[in-house]
Design an enzyme around this catalytic site. Structure first.
Site, PDB file in Angstrom:
ATOM      1  N   ARG A   1     -10.373 -33.102  29.876  1.00 39.87           N
ATOM      2  CA  ARG A   1      -8.953 -32.680  29.692  1.00 39.87           C
ATOM      3  C   ARG A   1      -8.694 -31.538  28.818  1.00 39.87           C
ATOM      4  O   ARG A   1      -8.296 -30.574  28.833  1.00 39.87           O
ATOM      5  CB  ARG A   1      -7.997 -33.775  29.498  1.00 39.87           C
TER       6      ARG A   1
ATOM      7  N   TYR B   1      11.206 -17.142  41.321  1.00 39.46           N
ATOM      8  CA  TYR B   1      10.529 -18.062  42.327  1.00 39.46           C
ATOM      9  C   TYR B   1      11.609 -19.486  42.238  1.00 39.46           C
ATOM     10  O   TYR B   1      12.036 -19.719  41.135  1.00 39.46           O
ATOM     11  CB  TYR B   1       9.213 -18.258  41.925  1.00 39.46           C
TER      12      TYR B   1
ATOM     13  N   ASP C   1       5.739 -13.076  35.725  1.00 43.39           N
ATOM     14  CA  ASP C   1       5.020 -13.805  36.753  1.00 43.39           C
ATOM     15  C   ASP C   1       4.522 -12.548  37.589  1.00 43.39           C
ATOM     16  O   ASP C   1       5.067 -12.073  38.204  1.00 43.39           O
ATOM     17  CB  ASP C   1       6.092 -14.612  37.264  1.00 43.39           C
TER      18      ASP C   1
ATOM     19  N   LYS D   1      -2.303 -18.633  44.988  1.00 44.29           N
ATOM     20  CA  LYS D   1      -1.790 -17.481  45.789  1.00 44.29           C
ATOM     21  C   LYS D   1      -3.121 -16.794  45.896  1.00 44.29           C
ATOM     22  O   LYS D   1      -4.209 -16.928  46.170  1.00 44.29           O
ATOM     23  CB  LYS D   1      -0.652 -16.881  45.497  1.00 44.29           C
TER      24      LYS D   1
HETATM   25  C1  LIG Z   1       3.997 -19.963  44.103  1.00 43.94           C
HETATM   26  C2  LIG Z   1       4.479 -19.594  42.982  1.00 43.94           C
HETATM   27  C3  LIG Z   1       4.793 -20.141  41.794  1.00 43.94           C
HETATM   28  C4  LIG Z   1       4.563 -21.695  41.723  1.00 43.94           C
HETATM   29  O1  LIG Z   1       3.276 -21.782  41.791  1.00 43.94           O
HETATM   30  P1  LIG Z   1       2.739 -23.355  42.422  1.00 43.94           P
HETATM   31  O2  LIG Z   1       1.082 -23.071  42.183  1.00 43.94           O
HETATM   32  O3  LIG Z   1       3.114 -23.598  43.674  1.00 43.94           O
HETATM   33  O4  LIG Z   1       3.236 -24.388  41.156  1.00 43.94           O
HETATM   34  C5  LIG Z   1       5.316 -19.568  40.857  1.00 43.94           C
HETATM   35  N1  LIG Z   1       5.877 -18.188  40.900  1.00 43.94           N
HETATM   36  C6  LIG Z   1       5.357 -17.307  42.012  1.00 43.94           C
HETATM   37  C7  LIG Z   1       5.899 -16.028  42.295  1.00 43.94           C
HETATM   38  C8  LIG Z   1       5.146 -18.293  43.215  1.00 43.94           C
HETATM   39  O5  LIG Z   1       4.676 -17.530  44.259  1.00 43.94           O
END
Ligand SMILES: *Cc1c(COP(=O)(O)O)cnc(C)c1O
Length: 418
Positions: free
Chosen positions: A66, A118, A189, A214
């Site tokens: 961890r 988001y 982000d 993503k």
């Molecule tokens: C999907 C997404 C998140 C969250 O990520 P997870 O891996 O689904 O928890 C945050 N910001 C953006 C822009 C996203 O597309």
């Protein structure tokens, strides 16, 4: 044959220098060859614990998985190199990365966020952070009014560029200079563009976050998140919380995401090329009211894209308003053959979704429409298939969707109605 270990130890570590280009770093950063076998691809290190020779003296640098493990370390090094960051920390999801950053703020802290953040981030800000005494102010035009919103207890500015799903851009250096003038840190982000197209730290941001789920992993088979930054003090605080909170990714997932990131440049280039071709076809279509794509000259923030994105690329995401309202939008999502109707984005496969009824359904209609998320808005994530096939898929689905729904409404089926 046994390979003398010394042979490898004497060789200088094969760490690419920051002067290497993106693709070279993607393939080689954080990818040491195995010193005992010479394997060019790292093994998956599933062990949860690591032997100690005497009390408190681990054999290597690991004790318990961890806290840290080889696969996570290597993956973090790779993404740090690609984001031009000194450090990166991986988390069990993008949401866990966000939560950990918010948890690092003292109770009583204030955060300013773009409005069209988001959905999951919005949910954390409004329903979880609040319970820990952290309040968030949302603003639709952060470059314009950031100074008015900064208070003595403001600790963080949270931006997303491009925004989801309307693909509006934020001028990162403008926000950074206003924030830094008041000693406030800026988080970007960068999920939608990936480090291949945009490096927020180069524009002065303090932390960049990713949903690795993503583009970075890119194969729609891992949920993971990451935060990258340069500050030693931040590294201490966030690594402490990474271990204390324990929202860490598995070694296997780190290995998969590391394998994914090695082709990030190739995938994102193709996705951006495909999205550009589709955006142009949509713009030329009589069935489309508006196209949101930062790679088009018609985009209201095109000049920000030229300054902030590699080669002014638009990325793989776009949205558009179809003629014929919600009914036509819904039919379109069902009629595409290559674009699969599903949430998420950034994978090798193309996806289509209806934000008003899917990813953004939780936002009240008037608030949604204020930021451009109408019932007829369709979002496309273009994968790495052939451009011509994607363009034909979209054109055919448009014709059919508008024809069917206009027919049902008794209009001529070509011009439809908004
Ligand atoms: C999907 C997404 C998140 C969250 O990520 P997870 O891996 O689904 O928890 C945050 N910001 C953006 C822009 C996203 O597309």
């Amino acid at each position: 044959m046994t390979v003398p270990v010394d042979h490898f130890i004497e060789t200088p570590p094969r760490v690419p220098s920051p002067v290497h280009g993106f693709g070279t770093l993607a393939v080689h950063a954080g990818s040491p060859h195995d010193p005992t076998t010479g394997a060019v691809i790292e093994p998956i290190s599933l062990s949860t614990t690591f032997e100690q020779t005497s009390v408190g003296q681990p054999v290597g640098s690991y004790e318990y998985s961890r806290s840290s493990n080889p696969n996570r370390d290597n993956f973090e090094k790779a993404v740090a190199a690609l984001e031009h960051a000194k450090y990166a920390l991986a988390f069990a999801s993008g949401s866990a990365a966000t939560a950990t950053i918010l948890q690092s703020l003292a109770s009583g802290s204030h955060v300013i966020s773009v409005s069209d953040v988001y959905g999951g981030t919005h949910r954390y800000f409004t329903r979880v952070a609040k319970a820990h005494g952290v309040t968030v102010t949302f603003t639709p035009q952060i470059e314009v009014d950031i100074a008015e919103h900064i208070r003595d207890n403001t600790k963080l500015i949270w931006i997303e560029s491009p925004s989801n799903p309307t693909l509006r851009l934020v001028d990162i250096p403008a926000v950074v200079s206003a924030a830094h003038a008041r000693g406030v840190a800026v988080v970007v982000d960068n999920t939608f563009l990936s480090p291949y197209i945009q490096n927020p730290l180069d524009h002065g941001a303090d932390i960049v976050v990713h949903s690795v789920t993503k583009y970075i992993n890119g194969h729609s088979d891992v949920v993971m998140g990451l935060a990258a930054f340069n500050s030693d003090e931040m590294r201490e605080r966030l690594a402490f919380l990474q271990n204390a909170g324990g929202a860490v990714p598995s070694a296997f997932d780190c290995w998969l995401a590391h394998r994914g990131v090695k082709t990030l440049h190739l995938r994102v280039r193709q996705s951006s090329l495909n999205a550009t071709a589709v955006a142009k076809a949509l713009e030329a279509s009589p069935h489309v009211l508006a196209v949101n794509y930062p790679g088009l000259d018609s985009h209201p923030h095109r000049e920000i894209a030229i300054r902030q994105h590699r080669d002014g690329m638009g990325g793989g995401m776009l949205s558009f308003r179809i003629k014929g309202g919600r009914a036509a939008a819904e039919r379109f999502c069902q009629l595409t053959k290559i674009y699969t109707l599903a949430e998420s984005l950034g994978g090798i496969e193309s996806l289509v979704e209806l934000p008003s009824a899917m990813t953004h359904a939780g936002i009240p209609k008037d608030q949604r429409e204020d930021v451009g998320v109408y019932d007829d808005l369709v979002r496309l994530s273009s994968g790495i298939e052939e451009s011509d096939d994607l363009v034909r898929d979209v054109q055919k689905a448009l014709d059919e969707a508008v024809w069917e729904t206009a027919g049902a409404n008794g209009t001529d089926g070509v011009n439809g109605h908004a």
